[in-house]
Design an enzyme around this catalytic site. Structure first.
Site, PDB file in Angstrom:
ATOM      1  N   GLU A   1       7.472 -39.179  61.888  1.00  0.00           N
ATOM      2  CA  GLU A   1       8.574 -39.368  62.845  1.00  0.00           C
ATOM      3  C   GLU A   1       9.512 -40.495  62.391  1.00  0.00           C
ATOM      4  O   GLU A   1       9.058 -41.413  61.704  1.00  0.00           O
ATOM      5  CB  GLU A   1       8.007 -39.658  64.248  1.00  0.00           C
TER       6      GLU A   1
ATOM      7  N   ALA B   1      -1.025 -40.080  70.999  1.00  0.00           N
ATOM      8  CA  ALA B   1      -1.713 -41.109  70.210  1.00  0.00           C
ATOM      9  C   ALA B   1      -0.808 -41.590  69.074  1.00  0.00           C
ATOM     10  O   ALA B   1      -0.102 -42.585  69.223  1.00  0.00           O
ATOM     11  CB  ALA B   1      -3.026 -40.555  69.692  1.00  0.00           C
ATOM     12  N   ARG B   2      -0.834 -40.898  67.970  1.00  0.00           N
ATOM     13  CA  ARG B   2      -0.013 -41.238  66.808  1.00  0.00           C
ATOM     14  C   ARG B   2       0.214 -39.972  66.001  1.00  0.00           C
ATOM     15  O   ARG B   2      -0.649 -39.101  65.951  1.00  0.00           O
ATOM     16  CB  ARG B   2      -0.729 -42.238  65.901  1.00  0.00           C
TER      17      ARG B   2
ATOM     18  N   HIS C   1       8.570 -40.154  71.275  1.00  0.00           N
ATOM     19  CA  HIS C   1       7.709 -41.351  71.300  1.00  0.00           C
ATOM     20  C   HIS C   1       8.136 -42.292  72.438  1.00  0.00           C
ATOM     21  O   HIS C   1       8.500 -43.451  72.195  1.00  0.00           O
ATOM     22  CB  HIS C   1       7.758 -42.072  69.946  1.00  0.00           C
TER      23      HIS C   1
HETATM   24  C1  DGY Z   1       2.377 -48.286  71.156  1.00  0.00           C
HETATM   25  O1  DGY Z   1       2.466 -49.297  71.861  1.00  0.00           O
HETATM   26  O2  DGY Z   1       1.550 -48.195  70.245  1.00  0.00           O
HETATM   27  C2  DGY Z   1       3.328 -47.193  71.450  1.00  0.00           C
HETATM   28  O3  DGY Z   1       2.993 -46.039  70.782  1.00  0.00           O
HETATM   29  C3  DGY Z   1       4.728 -47.629  71.111  1.00  0.00           C
HETATM   30  O4  DGY Z   1       4.834 -47.708  69.728  1.00  0.00           O
END
Ligand code: DGY
Length: 326
Positions: free
Chosen positions: A269, A239-240, A287
Site C-alpha cells: 500500500e 492488521a497489515r 488504512h
Molecule cells: C497502527 O497504529 O498500526 C495503524 O495501523 C495505523 O498505522
C-alpha cells in the site's frame, strides 16, 4: 541549553506540532507531502529524533547515515517498519503508540465486517449507478451477523475489543486463535473460546485478522487457508498488508470460494492489487481503522510525548527496546 532538532516525517495536527516546537527545533513535511527515502534520510541527518508513520522504513542503512539519531517515535501501534534489532545495535530507541487506538480500531473492524457481510458498499454503488428499479426478495441478500460465528486471528488488545463487541453486542459465538492462549478471566470477559488455526478457518462465518506483521506472518492467509474456509464466509483484514496474499484472495473472491472480504490494509500500500479493484465482493478502505480525529490526535500526542519524554526527560512512555534507555 540548545534544543535538539527533530523531524516530523508526515505532517501532524497543529496542536501536536506546537507542542513539539516548545521543546525542539522542528522540521516537518508540508501537508500531503511524502518524501522519498533518499530525501527523508537527507532531512534526518543531524536530527536527534523523528516522528514517523508506518510508512518510513528504519533500517541499518538509514541508521548508519544518521548517527545523531537517538529515538524514532512511530505514530502507530504497529512497528513492522522498524528493524528493531538494528535500532538496538545502533543504540536508537523505538517507541510506538498503543492503547489509545484500541476501541476506535475495533469499532472500525466491526464496521468493515458489517459492510462486508451486508454488502453495503456493493449495493450503494448499484443504487448510485441508477440500477435500482424494483425491490426483490434476494436483492443484495448477504450474510447474517448476529448469532453467527466470529473468528479472530490475533487476540491482542484490538482482537479482544472486537470479541467483546461481537459477543455482547451481537450475540456472536466468538472463537479465536493466537500465539498464546488468553487467561481464563480475559477469555470470559470476551466470551471467546481458543481453537486451533484449522478450526478457526473451518468454523468462522466472519474471520477478522488482527495479528501483528512479522516476516513469519507473511501470507498467513493464502490460497490454502482460504480453501479451508466456508464458501459463505467473509474475511476482514485490519492488521497489515502482507498478512493476506492479496492476489490469491482476489482470485478466490472472483471464483466465489468465499463470499466476500473487507480490507483496510494491502500488500505494498498505497498501491492496491489491480484484481482487487475489479472484483465486486470486496469492501476496500485506505488504512483508516484508527482514523477519528480524537484518536488520531491521541496517537500523535503520544508519539510527541515519547519524543519529549526521552529527549527532554530521559523517560519514554512506550519504549519497544527499553534496553537502549537503561
Ligand atoms: C497502527 O497504529 O498500526 C495503524 O495501523 C495505523 O498505522
Amino acid at each position: 541549553m540548545t534544543q535538539d532538532a527533530i523531524l516530523i516525517a508526515r505532517s501532524v495536527f497543529p496542536e501536536v506540532e506546537d507542542k513539539l516546537r516548545q521543546h525542539f527545533q522542528v522540521e516537518t513535511t508540508p501537508p500531503g507531502v511524502v518524501w522519498s527515502t533518499a530525501e527523508f534520510i537527507e532531512r534526518l541527518r543531524g536530527k536527534a529524533g523523528v516522528l514517523t508513520t508506518g510508512g518510513e522504513r528504519i533500517d541499518a542503512a538509514l541508521l548508519a547515515a544518521c548517527p545523531q539519531l537517538k529515538i524514532v517515535s512511530n505514530l502507530a501501534v504497529g512497528y513492522n517498519n522498524f528493524d528493531l534489532d538494528a535500532m538496538s545495535a545502533a543504540g536508537v530507541l523505538g517507541t510506538n503508540a498503543p492503547d489509545v487506538l484500541t476501541e476506535t480500531t475495533a469499532d472500525f473492524g466491526f464496521a468493515l465486517l458489517m459492510a462486508t457481510a451486508r454488502r453495503i458498499a456493493e449495493s450503494e454503488h448499484y443504487l448510485r449507478a441508477g440500477h435500482w428499479t424494483q425491490w426483490s426478495l434476494d436483492l443484495f441478500a448477504g450474510a447474517e451477523v448476529h448469532g453467527s460465528t466470529l473468528g479472530i486471528l490475533g487476540m491482542g488488545r484490538i482482537g479482544q475489543a472486537i470479541a467483546r463487541r461481537g459477543a455482547h453486542g451481537f450475540g456472536m459465538n466468538v472463537i479465536y486463535h493466537n500465539r498464546s492462549r488468553l487467561d481464563a478471566d480475559t477469555e470470559a470477559a470476551c466470551k471467546a473460546r481458543f481453537v486451533s488455526k484449522a478450526e478457526l478457518l473451518a468454523q468462522a462465518d466472519h474471520l477478522v485478522l488482527v495479528l501483528p506483521y512479522t516476516p513469519a506472518a507473511h501470507h498467513t492467509i493464502g490460497a490454502a487457508e482460504i480453501a479451508q474456509m466456508k464458501p459463505t464466509a467473509t474475511l476482514i483484514n485490519i492488521a497489515r498488508g502482507g498478512i493476506v496474499d492479496d492476489a490469491a484472495l482476489a482470485k478466490a473472491l472472483r471464483e466465489k470460494r468465499i463470499a466476500a472480504a473487507g480490507l483496510d490494509v494491502f500488500e505494498g500500500e498505497p498501491k492496491v492489487h489491480p484484481d482487487l479493484l475489479t472484483v465486486p465482493n470486496v469492501v476496500l478502505t485506505p488504512h483508516i481503522a484508527s482514523a477519528t480525529i480524537p484518536t488520531r490526535t491521541a496517537m500523535a500526542m503520544l508519539a510527541a510525548d515519547n519524543l519529549i519524554g526521552y529527549l527532554v526527560h530521559g523517560k519514554p512512555l512506550t519504549p519497544l527496546n527499553p534496553e537502549v534507555v537503561a
